[in-house]
Write a protein that holds these residues in place. Structure first.
Motif, PDB file in Angstrom:
ATOM      1  N   ALA A  21       0.853  -1.187   0.000  1.00 47.88           N
ATOM      2  CA  ALA A  21       0.000   0.000   0.000  1.00 47.88           C
ATOM      3  C   ALA A  21       0.889   1.237   0.000  1.00 47.88           C
ATOM      4  O   ALA A  21       1.691   1.425   0.926  1.00 47.88           O
ATOM      5  CB  ALA A  21      -0.922   0.009   1.209  1.00 47.88           C
ATOM      6  N   VAL A  22       0.777   2.045  -1.037  1.00 49.76           N
ATOM      7  CA  VAL A  22       1.542   3.286  -1.135  1.00 49.76           C
ATOM      8  C   VAL A  22       0.654   4.385  -0.563  1.00 49.76           C
ATOM      9  O   VAL A  22      -0.424   4.665  -1.083  1.00 49.76           O
ATOM     10  CB  VAL A  22       1.940   3.596  -2.596  1.00 49.76           C
ATOM     11  N   THR A  23       1.113   4.990   0.526  1.00 49.33           N
ATOM     12  CA  THR A  23       0.235   5.893   1.252  1.00 49.33           C
ATOM     13  C   THR A  23       1.036   6.965   1.988  1.00 49.33           C
ATOM     14  O   THR A  23       2.127   7.330   1.564  1.00 49.33           O
ATOM     15  CB  THR A  23      -0.711   5.065   2.165  1.00 49.33           C
ATOM     16  N   HIS A  24       0.509   7.445   3.094  1.00 47.27           N
ATOM     17  CA  HIS A  24       1.036   8.608   3.800  1.00 47.27           C
ATOM     18  C   HIS A  24       1.438   8.236   5.231  1.00 47.27           C
ATOM     19  O   HIS A  24       0.982   7.231   5.775  1.00 47.27           O
ATOM     20  CB  HIS A  24      -0.029   9.709   3.848  1.00 47.27           C
ATOM     21  N   ALA A  25       2.219   9.106   5.849  1.00 45.15           N
ATOM     22  CA  ALA A  25       2.695   8.855   7.217  1.00 45.15           C
ATOM     23  C   ALA A  25       1.543   8.633   8.193  1.00 45.15           C
ATOM     24  O   ALA A  25       1.569   7.702   8.998  1.00 45.15           O
ATOM     25  CB  ALA A  25       3.571  10.011   7.687  1.00 45.15           C
ATOM     26  N   GLY A  26       0.519   9.485   8.131  1.00 43.69           N
ATOM     27  CA  GLY A  26      -0.608   9.348   9.046  1.00 43.69           C
ATOM     28  C   GLY A  26      -1.317   8.023   8.883  1.00 43.69           C
ATOM     29  O   GLY A  26      -1.679   7.363   9.863  1.00 43.69           O
ATOM     30  N   VAL A  27      -1.519   7.616   7.644  1.00 45.91           N
ATOM     31  CA  VAL A  27      -2.192   6.341   7.367  1.00 45.91           C
ATOM     32  C   VAL A  27      -1.344   5.181   7.869  1.00 45.91           C
ATOM     33  O   VAL A  27      -1.857   4.245   8.501  1.00 45.91           O
ATOM     34  CB  VAL A  27      -2.487   6.193   5.859  1.00 45.91           C
ATOM     35  N   ILE A  28      -0.050   5.228   7.605  1.00 43.55           N
ATOM     36  CA  ILE A  28       0.845   4.157   8.051  1.00 43.55           C
ATOM     37  C   ILE A  28       0.804   4.032   9.567  1.00 43.55           C
ATOM     38  O   ILE A  28       0.722   2.928  10.115  1.00 43.55           O
ATOM     39  CB  ILE A  28       2.285   4.400   7.545  1.00 43.55           C
ATOM     40  N   ARG A  29       0.831   5.157  10.251  1.00 40.64           N
ATOM     41  CA  ARG A  29       0.783   5.123  11.712  1.00 40.64           C
ATOM     42  C   ARG A  29      -0.563   4.583  12.209  1.00 40.64           C
ATOM     43  O   ARG A  29      -0.616   3.806  13.170  1.00 40.64           O
ATOM     44  CB  ARG A  29       1.063   6.510  12.263  1.00 40.64           C
ATOM     45  N   ALA A  30      -1.657   4.998  11.582  1.00 41.17           N
ATOM     46  CA  ALA A  30      -2.988   4.533  11.996  1.00 41.17           C
ATOM     47  C   ALA A  30      -3.128   3.028  11.780  1.00 41.17           C
ATOM     48  O   ALA A  30      -3.632   2.314  12.662  1.00 41.17           O
ATOM     49  CB  ALA A  30      -4.075   5.295  11.242  1.00 41.17           C
ATOM     50  N   VAL A  31      -2.694   2.522  10.638  1.00 41.41           N
ATOM     51  CA  VAL A  31      -2.776   1.082  10.364  1.00 41.41           C
ATOM     52  C   VAL A  31      -1.889   0.309  11.332  1.00 41.41           C
ATOM     53  O   VAL A  31      -2.302  -0.709  11.898  1.00 41.41           O
ATOM     54  CB  VAL A  31      -2.388   0.781   8.898  1.00 41.41           C
ATOM     55  N   THR A  32      -0.673   0.790  11.542  1.00 42.37           N
ATOM     56  CA  THR A  32       0.251   0.092  12.439  1.00 42.37           C
ATOM     57  C   THR A  32      -0.281   0.072  13.867  1.00 42.37           C
ATOM     58  O   THR A  32      -0.224  -0.967  14.541  1.00 42.37           O
ATOM     59  CB  THR A  32       1.651   0.739  12.388  1.00 42.37           C
ATOM     60  N   ALA A  33      -0.791   1.196  14.334  1.00 44.78           N
ATOM     61  CA  ALA A  33      -1.359   1.251  15.685  1.00 44.78           C
ATOM     62  C   ALA A  33      -2.508   0.264  15.822  1.00 44.78           C
ATOM     63  O   ALA A  33      -2.595  -0.474  16.817  1.00 44.78           O
ATOM     64  CB  ALA A  33      -1.840   2.669  16.002  1.00 44.78           C
ATOM     65  N   ARG A  34      -3.384   0.209  14.830  1.00 44.82           N
ATOM     66  CA  ARG A  34      -4.522  -0.717  14.851  1.00 44.82           C
ATOM     67  C   ARG A  34      -4.024  -2.163  14.839  1.00 44.82           C
ATOM     68  O   ARG A  34      -4.489  -3.001  15.602  1.00 44.82           O
ATOM     69  CB  ARG A  34      -5.421  -0.431  13.648  1.00 44.82           C
ATOM     70  N   ALA A  35      -3.076  -2.474  13.956  1.00 45.32           N
ATOM     71  CA  ALA A  35      -2.578  -3.847  13.827  1.00 45.32           C
ATOM     72  C   ALA A  35      -1.896  -4.330  15.107  1.00 45.32           C
ATOM     73  O   ALA A  35      -2.111  -5.464  15.541  1.00 45.32           O
ATOM     74  CB  ALA A  35      -1.608  -3.938  12.649  1.00 45.32           C
ATOM     75  N   LEU A  36      -1.094  -3.455  15.707  1.00 40.41           N
ATOM     76  CA  LEU A  36      -0.318  -3.860  16.896  1.00 40.41           C
ATOM     77  C   LEU A  36      -1.061  -3.633  18.200  1.00 40.41           C
ATOM     78  O   LEU A  36      -0.585  -4.050  19.260  1.00 40.41           O
ATOM     79  CB  LEU A  36       1.015  -3.115  16.923  1.00 40.41           C
ATOM     80  N   GLY A  37      -2.207  -2.946  18.133  1.00 42.91           N
ATOM     81  CA  GLY A  37      -2.975  -2.689  19.351  1.00 42.91           C
ATOM     82  C   GLY A  37      -2.315  -1.683  20.276  1.00 42.91           C
ATOM     83  O   GLY A  37      -2.424  -1.787  21.495  1.00 42.91           O
ATOM     84  N   VAL A  38      -1.632  -0.700  19.688  1.00 37.91           N
ATOM     85  CA  VAL A  38      -1.013   0.355  20.490  1.00 37.91           C
ATOM     86  C   VAL A  38      -1.772   1.660  20.241  1.00 37.91           C
ATOM     87  O   VAL A  38      -2.358   1.838  19.173  1.00 37.91           O
ATOM     88  CB  VAL A  38       0.499   0.539  20.178  1.00 37.91           C
ATOM     89  N   PRO A  39      -1.763   2.580  21.199  1.00 40.63           N
ATOM     90  CA  PRO A  39      -2.458   3.852  20.981  1.00 40.63           C
ATOM     91  C   PRO A  39      -1.844   4.631  19.817  1.00 40.63           C
ATOM     92  O   PRO A  39      -0.616   4.695  19.682  1.00 40.63           O
ATOM     93  CB  PRO A  39      -2.262   4.610  22.299  1.00 40.63           C
TER      94      PRO A  39
END
Length: 195
Positions: free
Chosen positions: A144-162
């Motif tokens: 997925a080619v995307t943006h910093a905010g999106v990457i952080r949101a997906v990663t936070a959701r996937a890892l269960g971190v705030p």
């Protein structure tokens, strides 16, 4: 499943300018930028993509198109992968925005909408609807080619971190983040961050 999140390369915008949802061009030509990304992905041992998703914004879609062409794929643009909409702050210098507005936003990070665009909670909910469409048990590699905010949101959701914690992690232009779903533990693992 392997989910490889690719941040777009540098943009043709002066440093210090807010450009979230604005459709701004890359600073360089997408072909060599994509070739560089492809070489880095190969060096990391990332498998070729089964699918390539992209933000519809030019700075991502142009890179996704070049990556897809090299792999015989057609990128799928999805508005849920676009960067956060900063409303009236778009295309403004961060240091020109009223300090009181920035402070109010920081005081209520998730829900403030001082700029009139999306709140962080609204943005996170939008991005999460895309992430939830992925079948983690599928034996596939998705780029997925995307943006910093999106990457952080997906990663936070996937890892269960705030998300507020993930926002503090450094993420360079053209960064690669690699998430892998481990079926045996039924959880997402972080293989690479800011690679």
């Amino acid at each position: 499943m392997d989910l490889v999140l690719i941040r777009h390369p540098a943009v043709a915008v002066e440093a210090g300018v807010c450009y979230g949802a604005s459709d701004v061009p890359l600073a360089g030509d997408p072909a060599p930028e994509s070739a560089s990304l492809a070489a880095r992905l190969a060096a990391l041992g990332v498998r070729a993509p089964h699918r390539i998703a992209t933000s519809p914004l030019t700075r991502c879609a142009s890179v996704a198109a070049a990556l897809a062409l090299a792999h015989g794929k057609t990128p799928a643009a999805d508005a849920r992968l676009a960067e956060m909409d900063f409303g009236a702050w778009e295309r403004q210098r961060w240091d020109a925005i009223e300090r009181a507005q920035i402070d109010a936003w920081a005081a209520d990070f998730e829900h403030a909408r001082e700029h009139g665009g999306e709140s962080v909670a609204q943005f996170d909910a939008r991005v999460s609807t895309w992430f939830e469409t992925l079948d983690a048990l599928e034996k596939a590699t998705v780029w997925a080619v995307t943006h910093a905010g999106v990457i952080r949101a997906v990663t936070a959701r996937a890892l269960g971190v705030p998300l507020a914690r993930c926002v503090r992690w450094p993420l360079e232009m053209a960064a690669i983040v690699w998430l892998r779903y481990d079926a045996s533990s039924a959880q997402w693992l972080l293989a690479r961050w800011n690679a």
